[in-house]
Design a protein around this motif. Structure first.
Motif, mmCIF file in Angstrom:
data_model
loop_
_atom_site.group_PDB
_atom_site.id
_atom_site.type_symbol
_atom_site.label_atom_id
_atom_site.label_comp_id
_atom_site.label_asym_id
_atom_site.label_seq_id
_atom_site.Cartn_x
_atom_site.Cartn_y
_atom_site.Cartn_z
ATOM 1 N N THR A 69 0.827 -1.194 0.000
ATOM 2 C CA THR A 69 0.000 0.000 0.000
ATOM 3 C C THR A 69 0.866 1.250 0.000
ATOM 4 N N LEU A 70 0.226 2.381 -0.291
ATOM 5 C CA LEU A 70 0.933 3.663 -0.249
ATOM 6 C C LEU A 70 1.466 3.927 1.146
ATOM 7 N N TRP A 71 0.665 3.623 2.176
ATOM 8 C CA TRP A 71 1.105 3.874 3.534
ATOM 9 C C TRP A 71 2.342 3.046 3.881
ATOM 10 N N VAL A 74 5.253 4.843 2.275
ATOM 11 C CA VAL A 74 5.573 6.075 2.992
ATOM 12 C C VAL A 74 6.244 5.757 4.329
ATOM 13 N N PHE A 75 5.790 4.721 4.988
ATOM 14 C CA PHE A 75 6.332 4.319 6.285
ATOM 15 C C PHE A 75 7.837 4.068 6.201
ATOM 16 N N GLY A 91 8.381 6.316 9.160
ATOM 17 C CA GLY A 91 7.824 5.391 10.142
ATOM 18 C C GLY A 91 8.429 5.560 11.522
ATOM 19 N N LEU A 94 6.742 8.592 12.986
ATOM 20 C CA LEU A 94 5.344 8.290 13.310
ATOM 21 C C LEU A 94 5.251 7.456 14.577
ATOM 22 N N ALA A 112 -0.261 1.635 14.700
ATOM 23 C CA ALA A 112 0.496 1.639 13.444
ATOM 24 C C ALA A 112 0.126 0.425 12.595
ATOM 25 N N LEU A 115 -3.117 1.145 10.882
ATOM 26 C CA LEU A 115 -2.900 2.091 9.793
ATOM 27 C C LEU A 115 -2.396 1.376 8.540
ATOM 28 N N LEU A 116 -1.525 0.385 8.747
ATOM 29 C CA LEU A 116 -0.913 -0.332 7.633
ATOM 30 C C LEU A 116 -1.740 -1.530 7.180
#
Length: 320
Positions: A69-71, A74-75, A91, A94, A112, A115-116
């Motif tokens: 995924t995009l997240w 980014v993480f 990450g 965060l 977290a 979120l992922l």
């Protein structure tokens, strides 16, 4: 199958990537002694758990065959440039924010994971940042030297003999295990140690008393996964069986059911088999390295060898 993998860094990432192919119920128990890079900076500045190895475990469980995924991407993104954020992974920042806002690293890691989109869990081996101390020979006149800190131990030119764990804020107190991590080990169907930096990522889990006792007591099938090559500094010149001898020296009550190793990384299979039997288990040798020469475990091949070690498929060696 409820699987628990203990370790840190790239080694734990390899195990988690393989276990994802076998079950969605995977719990990572991660070392919390890192003091280098972005993790070390955040640990020193904020007094929090070093987030880097925890982030890597989350990323391993979030990865997907189509790129994720995009997240998840980014993480893992790391800032460049030459300012205050240089070298920090998104990450890591965060997780540091979640730890501060929730005042609970386990709750922060669970948030977290949500979120992922992760179905498994990532847990610290302790809710407090710990420090590694090593007894090292070969640095000066044959004497035993003591060095502290994960980076220092991992990069020492000497020979590491033993490691111990300390709570730098409370030096007289034994390391305290994360209760959820202890529970996960006790309730697991299979528990995995390694691969990874042997003295700084794998053995530390055996030095947290309650976690050590859980590993000894659990009814789970216990599997050790060996490194493909010795690590410069920590285990330079170590044979595969030497890794097991060191494991036994640090946890003589621990018995294992299986030892997984790459066939091409074992010069003397008979010695490894004897060392595995001394720990109560059986050695499983297979071609589990990637074929690109980068020295990493192939997740699909490792997953296949795990199936064999757990008795889910017929042994390849027995089949011949």
């Amino acid at each position: 199958m409820r699987a628990v993998a203990l370790g840190g860094g790239h080694g734990l990432h390899a195990t988690l990537s393989a276990l994802r192919r076998l079950t969605a119920d995977v719990t990572a128990v991660v070392t919390v002694a890192d003091d280098g890079g972005s993790s070390g900076r955040l640990r020193r500045e904020l007094g929090l758990l070093p987030p880097g190895d925890l982030r890597q475990a989350l990323a391993a469980l979030a990865a997907a065959e189509d790129g994720g995924t995009l997240w998840a991407e980014v993480f893992q993104h790391r800032f460049g440039g030459n300012g205050a954020l240089t070298g920090h992974a998104v990450g890591n920042l965060l997780l540091a924010g979640l730890f501060e806002v929730l005042d609970d690293p386990v709750a922060g890691l669970d948030e977290a994971a949500r979120l992922l989109g992760i179905t498994g869990r990532v847990l610290p081996m302790s809710a407090e940042p710990l420090e590694i101390e090593a007894e090292v020979t070969g640095l000066e006149n044959g004497e035993v030297s003591r060095i502290r800190g994960q980076v220092a131990v991992a990069s020492t030119p000497g020979l590491v003999r033993r490691v111990s764990l300390h709570n730098p804020g409370r030096p007289q107190r034994l390391p305290v295990a994360c209760e959820d991590a202890v529970r996960a080990v006790l309730e697991a169907d299979a528990v995995f140690l390694g691969p990874g930096s042997w003295f700084t990522s794998v053995l530390p889990h055996l030095l947290v008393p309650d976690l050590h006792d859980a590993l000894v007591r659990t009814n789970a099938t216990k599997v050790v996964i060996l490194n493909l090559v010795p690590q410069p500094g920590e285990t330079a010149g170590f044979s595969p069986e030497r890794h097991l001898h060191v494991l036994f020296d640090h946890a003589p009550r621990l018995k294992v059911d299986a030892v997984i190793a790459d066939r091409d990384s074992v010069p003397t299979p008979a010695r490894l088999r004897r060392a595995a039997r001394a720990l109560g288990g059986r050695a499983h040798l297979a071609s589990i390295a990637t074929r690109d020469g980068v020295g990493r475990h192939d997740p699909d091949a490792l997953a296949g060898c795990v199936r064999e070690a757990l008795g889910l498929i017929e042994s390849v060696e027995e089949g011949h």
